[in-house]
Scaffold this active site. Structure first.
Site: not given
Ligand code: UFG
Length: 324
Positions: A11, A31, A36, A72-74, A116, A140, A207
């Site tokens: 992404y 990659d 990807g 980036f790869a992880a 991150s 992570y 959530f």
């Molecule tokens: N959320 C929902 N419903 C969903 C998905 C997410 O309510 O179906 C909420 C989560 O609880 C959170 C917010 O939306 O409060 C954002 O969630 P994401 O999953 O989109 O992103 P995160 O903040 O959990 O994760 C991001 C990156 C990770 C990174 C992290 C750092 O995607 O790779 O931030 O804490 F590690």
């Protein structure tokens, strides 16, 4: 100038690869396509392979005469890292060490590393600046923090200069909807909001609404993926000009709750987002907002695309017209 991009079919990597080429930098993407998409490599040269394969990478560095690496790869799923930590330590730490060793042996001096916001864990204050303690609460985040530390040690030992970027919530898609976000399974908020609105299902699960925030749902700092791509270019330029190792938080300095994202999307799209409020997701901090002062001051980074409205509009355009 020629830059190798590991994970350039992902992404953020695919947007970065495109931007580097637009700036006249030649790129080679490595990659393994485990996450990807080959269709997302719209510029530069693509070589399918494993960045942790030392023989393969050594030959590649020799043949392609690479000047710098953007790594980036992880593996990047927080819940998966909790369930299967070994995968994360193997890929994000052991294989990164192999890559760095081939980089050092090949005489390359510059690395840009995808770290991150997950390295910070539960924030002690917001906005989170670069002085904020790093105490990750999931494997992570720990692997990314170890990556940052290895890079600091490699500078002292081998003169390898680097720039680690702690992304907050990467979001949106390219201005022309050529590139976008596609995770399998998708667990990120914005694509799930849009899919719920467009298809009516799956209904969005929110959530938690009992956090100490203005409406009880979690606050996140959403930053447009094209702004992140620019930061990589500026970061590489900076470490090459100054021969230093630095870490930067990349976010917008602003945060939105989950319910605000839903409301804003309903406003701009004219569609309803069907959702249910369920319990908290394990490992979610209540609030994550970055201070981007250091990136602005040192790199001259600007956020031209990170208004919430533009992020949601580009993300919607992508979901309606996905190429991969
Ligand atoms: N959320 C929902 N419903 C969903 C998905 C997410 O309510 O179906 C909420 C989560 O609880 C959170 C917010 O939306 O409060 C954002 O969630 P994401 O999953 O989109 O992103 P995160 O903040 O959990 O994760 C991001 C990156 C990770 C990174 C992290 C750092 O995607 O790779 O931030 O804490 F590690």
């Amino acid at each position: 100038m020629k830059v190798l991009i590991t994970g350039g079919a992902g992404y953020i990597g695919s947007h970065c690869n495109r931007y580097f080429n637009e700036q006249g930098i030649e790129t080679v993407v490595v990659d393994d396509l485990s996450d990807g998409h080959e269709e997302s490599i719209v510029a530069g040269k693509f070589i399918k392979g494993d960045f942790g394969d030392e023989k393969f990478m050594k030959e590649l560095f020799q043949k392609e005469k690479i000047n710098a690496v953007v790594h980036f790869a992880a593996f990047a799923s927080v819940p998966d890292s909790v369930a299967r930590p070994k995968r994360y330590y193997d890929n994000n730490v052991s294989k990164m060490l192999s890559l760095l060793d081939t980089i050092v042996e090949s005489g390359i001096k510059y690395v840009v590393f995808s770290s991150s916001a997950a390295t910070f864990g539960e924030p002690k204050y917001v906005p989170i600046d670069e002085e904020h303690p790093q105490e990750p609460i999931n494997p992570y985040g720990t692997t990314k923090l170890i990556g940052e530390q290895i890079l600091k040690d490699y500078e002292k030992a081998y003169g390898l200069h680097s720039c680690s970027f702690r992304y907050f919530n990467a979001s949106g898609c390219s201005h022309d909807a050529l590139l976008g976000e596609d995770h399998n399974p998708e667990c990120h908020l914005i694509p799930l909001v849009i899919r719920a609105a467009l298809n009516g299902k799956p209904r969005l699960k929110v959530f938690g609404d009992d956090y100490e925030t203005k409406d009880g749902s979690c606050v996140r700092d959403y930053v447009h993926v094209e702004d992140l791509a620019v930061a990589h270019y500026l970061g590489l330029k900076y470490i090459m000009e100054h021969n230093v190792t630095e870490q930067f938080n990349l976010g917008s300095n602003d945060g939105f709750t989950v319910l605000e994202i839903i409301k804003k999307f309903e406003e701009i799209s004219g569609r309803k987002v069907p959702y249910d409020i369920i319990g908290r997701r394990l490992g979610d901090p209540a609030v994550l907002v970055a201070s981007n002062k250091k990136a602005k001051d040192l790199l001259g980074w600007k956020l031209d695309n990170s208004s919430l409205e533009y992020i949601l509009k580009t993300a919607l355009a992508w979901e309606q017209n996905k190429r991969y």
